[in-house]
Design a protein around this motif. Structure first.
Motif, PDB file in Angstrom:
ATOM      1  N   HIS A 181       5.777   5.127 -11.524  1.00 60.78           N
ATOM      2  CA  HIS A 181       5.512   6.490 -11.068  1.00 60.78           C
ATOM      3  C   HIS A 181       4.359   7.076 -11.863  1.00 60.78           C
ATOM      4  N   LEU A 182       3.474   7.756 -11.191  1.00 60.28           N
ATOM      5  CA  LEU A 182       2.368   8.447 -11.848  1.00 60.28           C
ATOM      6  C   LEU A 182       2.402   9.908 -11.422  1.00 60.28           C
ATOM      7  N   VAL A 183       2.371  10.779 -12.399  1.00 57.07           N
ATOM      8  CA  VAL A 183       2.296  12.214 -12.127  1.00 57.07           C
ATOM      9  C   VAL A 183       1.112  12.738 -12.919  1.00 57.07           C
ATOM     10  N   MET A 184       0.184  13.374 -12.231  1.00 55.44           N
ATOM     11  CA  MET A 184      -0.983  13.949 -12.896  1.00 55.44           C
ATOM     12  C   MET A 184      -1.034  15.433 -12.571  1.00 55.44           C
ATOM     13  N   LEU A 185      -1.147  16.249 -13.597  1.00 55.63           N
ATOM     14  CA  LEU A 185      -1.285  17.677 -13.392  1.00 55.63           C
ATOM     15  C   LEU A 185      -1.908  18.279 -14.637  1.00 55.63           C
ATOM     16  N   PRO A 186      -2.526  19.429 -14.505  1.00 52.76           N
ATOM     17  CA  PRO A 186      -3.099  20.065 -15.693  1.00 52.76           C
ATOM     18  C   PRO A 186      -2.001  20.372 -16.706  1.00 52.76           C
ATOM     19  N   ASP A 187      -2.265  20.066 -17.955  1.00 55.30           N
ATOM     20  CA  ASP A 187      -1.321  20.291 -19.041  1.00 55.30           C
ATOM     21  C   ASP A 187      -1.670  21.620 -19.687  1.00 55.30           C
ATOM     22  N   ALA A 223       0.359   9.664 -21.854  1.00 54.49           N
ATOM     23  CA  ALA A 223      -1.021   9.877 -22.275  1.00 54.49           C
ATOM     24  C   ALA A 223      -1.471  11.264 -21.845  1.00 54.49           C
ATOM     25  N   GLY A 224      -2.452  11.733 -22.513  1.00 55.25           N
ATOM     26  CA  GLY A 224      -3.119  12.957 -22.127  1.00 55.25           C
ATOM     27  C   GLY A 224      -4.611  12.684 -22.111  1.00 55.25           C
ATOM     28  N   ARG A 280      -8.573  14.385 -20.965  1.00 58.88           N
ATOM     29  CA  ARG A 280      -9.368  15.523 -20.499  1.00 58.88           C
ATOM     30  C   ARG A 280     -10.308  14.975 -19.444  1.00 58.88           C
ATOM     31  N   LEU A 281     -10.098  15.396 -18.183  1.00 54.46           N
ATOM     32  CA  LEU A 281     -10.844  14.850 -17.049  1.00 54.46           C
ATOM     33  C   LEU A 281     -11.440  15.954 -16.192  1.00 54.46           C
ATOM     34  N   THR A 282     -12.533  15.625 -15.531  1.00 53.68           N
ATOM     35  CA  THR A 282     -13.088  16.517 -14.515  1.00 53.68           C
ATOM     36  C   THR A 282     -12.317  16.284 -13.212  1.00 53.68           C
ATOM     37  N   ASP A 283     -12.513  17.158 -12.240  1.00 52.13           N
ATOM     38  CA  ASP A 283     -11.876  16.993 -10.936  1.00 52.13           C
ATOM     39  C   ASP A 283     -12.275  15.651 -10.319  1.00 52.13           C
ATOM     40  N   GLU A 284     -13.540  15.299 -10.451  1.00 47.22           N
ATOM     41  CA  GLU A 284     -14.009  14.023  -9.909  1.00 47.22           C
ATOM     42  C   GLU A 284     -13.341  12.845 -10.610  1.00 47.22           C
ATOM     43  N   GLN A 285     -13.149  12.955 -11.906  1.00 44.15           N
ATOM     44  CA  GLN A 285     -12.503  11.872 -12.654  1.00 44.15           C
ATOM     45  C   GLN A 285     -11.023  11.743 -12.281  1.00 44.15           C
ATOM     46  N   VAL A 286     -10.353  12.872 -12.030  1.00 44.28           N
ATOM     47  CA  VAL A 286      -8.957  12.830 -11.584  1.00 44.28           C
ATOM     48  C   VAL A 286      -8.870  12.072 -10.261  1.00 44.28           C
ATOM     49  N   THR A 287      -9.766  12.384  -9.334  1.00 45.18           N
ATOM     50  CA  THR A 287      -9.795  11.695  -8.047  1.00 45.18           C
ATOM     51  C   THR A 287     -10.053  10.210  -8.242  1.00 45.18           C
TER      52      THR A 287
END
Length: 114
Positions: free
Chosen positions: A94-100, A54-55, A57-64
């Motif tokens: 496994h979950l990996v989250m990073l800016p795309d 999935a992709g 679009r999240l804010t920093d707060e939403q990522v947290t």
């Protein structure tokens, strides 16, 4: 394998940071082999192999918030050794989250035959 969550802000020396990057690269090699195994064995897995991409679009707060909810979901389904439900299997999750960012992969285009 131990669950390791790496929130931002951990204090590390330069050597610790370098070691963490090397360990992370080794873990990602393992993760990639799991992905290949998941695709290769998908049809024969009888529904055990699940692959989601999935992709968002999240804010920093939403990522947290997303990461916190993910950790809570893992805790919800975690069972203690010896208390696993009948028919359960050890699953790699496994979950990996990073800016795309950056260039997107481009599929090769075959030249038109003349």
């Amino acid at each position: 394998m131990t669950d390791i969550f790496t929130p931002p802000g951990l204090e590390r020396t330069a050597d610790e940071r370098e070691a963490a990057v090397k360990i992370g690269a080794l873990k990602m090699t393992h993760d990639l082999s799991l992905v290949v195994r998941a695709y290769a064995g998908y049809d024969a897995s009888e529904g055990w192999n699940r692959i989601y991409r999935a992709g968002l679009r999240l804010t920093d707060e939403q990522v947290t918030s997303f990461a916190e909810e993910y950790e809570a979901l893992l805790r919800k389904y975690r069972t203690a050794p010896g208390e696993h439900p009948a028919g359960s299997r050890q699953m790699a999750v496994h979950l990996v989250m990073l800016p795309d960012v950056g260039a997107r992969p481009v599929l090769p285009v075959e030249p038109d035959e003349e």
